[in-house]
Design an enzyme around this catalytic site. Sequence first.
Site, PDB file in Angstrom:
ATOM      1  CG  ASP A  27      40.053  -8.332  52.871  1.00 13.02           C
ATOM      2  OD1 ASP A  27      40.030  -8.954  51.787  1.00 13.02           O
ATOM      3  OD2 ASP A  27      40.297  -8.879  53.959  1.00 13.02           O
ATOM      4  CB  VAL A  50      36.801 -12.401  59.519  1.00 14.00           C
ATOM      5  CG1 VAL A  50      36.662 -12.870  60.955  1.00 14.00           C
ATOM      6  CG2 VAL A  50      38.048 -11.578  59.350  1.00 14.00           C
ATOM      7  CG  ASP A  51      38.085 -18.880  61.467  1.00 18.71           C
ATOM      8  OD1 ASP A  51      37.474 -19.754  62.117  1.00 18.71           O
ATOM      9  OD2 ASP A  51      39.325 -18.820  61.400  1.00 18.71           O
TER      10      ASP A  51
HETATM   11  N1  APR Z   1      37.774  -8.473  56.683  1.00 10.06           N
HETATM   12  C1  APR Z   1      37.127  -7.837  57.698  1.00 10.06           C
HETATM   13  N2  APR Z   1      35.939  -8.244  58.188  1.00 10.06           N
HETATM   14  C2  APR Z   1      35.380  -9.327  57.611  1.00 10.06           C
HETATM   15  C3  APR Z   1      35.983 -10.058  56.565  1.00 10.06           C
HETATM   16  C4  APR Z   1      37.235  -9.578  56.105  1.00 10.06           C
HETATM   17  N3  APR Z   1      37.906 -10.184  55.117  1.00 10.06           N
HETATM   18  N4  APR Z   1      35.163 -11.096  56.225  1.00 10.06           N
HETATM   19  C5  APR Z   1      34.076 -11.005  57.032  1.00 10.06           C
HETATM   20  N5  APR Z   1      34.192  -9.943  57.855  1.00 10.06           N
HETATM   21  C6  APR Z   1      33.272  -9.441  58.859  1.00 10.06           C
HETATM   22  C7  APR Z   1      31.820  -9.845  58.729  1.00 10.06           C
HETATM   23  O1  APR Z   1      31.190  -9.075  57.711  1.00 10.06           O
HETATM   24  C8  APR Z   1      31.332  -9.480  60.123  1.00 10.06           C
HETATM   25  O2  APR Z   1      31.078  -8.087  60.180  1.00 10.06           O
HETATM   26  O3  APR Z   1      33.646  -9.958  60.122  1.00 10.06           O
HETATM   27  C9  APR Z   1      32.546  -9.780  61.015  1.00 10.06           C
HETATM   28  C10 APR Z   1      32.414 -11.058  61.857  1.00 10.06           C
HETATM   29  O4  APR Z   1      31.702 -12.042  61.103  1.00 10.06           O
HETATM   30  P1  APR Z   1      32.152 -13.603  61.124  1.00 10.06           P
HETATM   31  O5  APR Z   1      33.396 -13.744  60.332  1.00 10.06           O
HETATM   32  O6  APR Z   1      30.962 -14.388  60.727  1.00 10.06           O
HETATM   33  O7  APR Z   1      32.534 -13.878  62.649  1.00 10.06           O
HETATM   34  P2  APR Z   1      31.594 -14.147  63.914  1.00 10.06           P
HETATM   35  O8  APR Z   1      30.262 -13.504  63.793  1.00 10.06           O
HETATM   36  O9  APR Z   1      32.476 -13.813  65.086  1.00 10.06           O
HETATM   37  O10 APR Z   1      31.346 -15.728  63.860  1.00 10.06           O
HETATM   38  C11 APR Z   1      32.456 -16.574  64.088  1.00 10.06           C
HETATM   39  O11 APR Z   1      32.002 -17.855  62.126  1.00 10.06           O
HETATM   40  O12 APR Z   1      33.498 -18.106  60.430  1.00 10.06           O
HETATM   41  C12 APR Z   1      32.987 -18.716  61.559  1.00 10.06           C
HETATM   42  O13 APR Z   1      34.783 -20.063  62.363  1.00 10.06           O
HETATM   43  C13 APR Z   1      34.043 -18.892  62.624  1.00 10.06           C
HETATM   44  O14 APR Z   1      32.610 -20.232  63.973  1.00 10.06           O
HETATM   45  C14 APR Z   1      33.186 -18.954  63.844  1.00 10.06           C
HETATM   46  C15 APR Z   1      32.096 -17.934  63.552  1.00 10.06           C
END
Ligand code: APR
Length: 195
Positions: A27, A50-51
Amino acid sequence: MWVVGLDMNEASSRTIGKTKLVLMQGDITRQSTDAIVNAANSGLMGGGGVDGAIHRAGGPAIKEECKQIVAKIGRLDTGKAVITTGGNLLSKYVIHTVGPIWHGGGHGEPDLLASAYRECLKLATERKLRSVSFPSISTGAYGYPVAEAAEIALKTVVSFLRSVSTTLEEVRFVLFDLGTYRVYSSALDRLEGKT
Ligand code: APR
């Protein structure tokens, strides 16, 4: 009989120049690197994935600084990066970047994804940081196929570490699920000609 599985998250590491490159399952909000990278959107006001996790764990100070940045630059373009406080996180900073949304691969997605990683590394180096953690940018909500994204991410990071003198002593990829970790691990093996 109940077998309690140990928390045996997988991890592997290499040394590139003077920098340790670590792949691990975990995480990103629990990493104590100088900075963690957020896979944000151009509005910088948070989201899911992750955002959402970073804003939840880091608290309102992060969004306050994002608001100031948006007031100045309007929006964060895909492939660019900005830095804010880490708020309540273990990390001092959050580097926010916007990865490309996958539209099939013919709309500049590979270059934009490479740019997102490179801009984060440049910013971390400019700020003389010693360590940074990356999530798998764009492979969640933005739909980038993980194998292609992993190859671009690792090629970009390895070539940066080989060609730019940087203060970074450690670069981590913190992959949330085992499947994504394994794809990155095989991609790194291929990059090194191990398979
Ligand atoms: N730690 C590490 N990795 C994580 C975590 C965490 N706590 N939570 C999620 N992930 C991983 C997901 O499993 C995925 O492999 O981060 C990777 C990227 O996924 P997203 O968070 O959906 O990011 P992305 O595909 O770049 O999309 C970005 O999603 O949340 C919205 O505001 C954000 O609009 C933007 C879009």
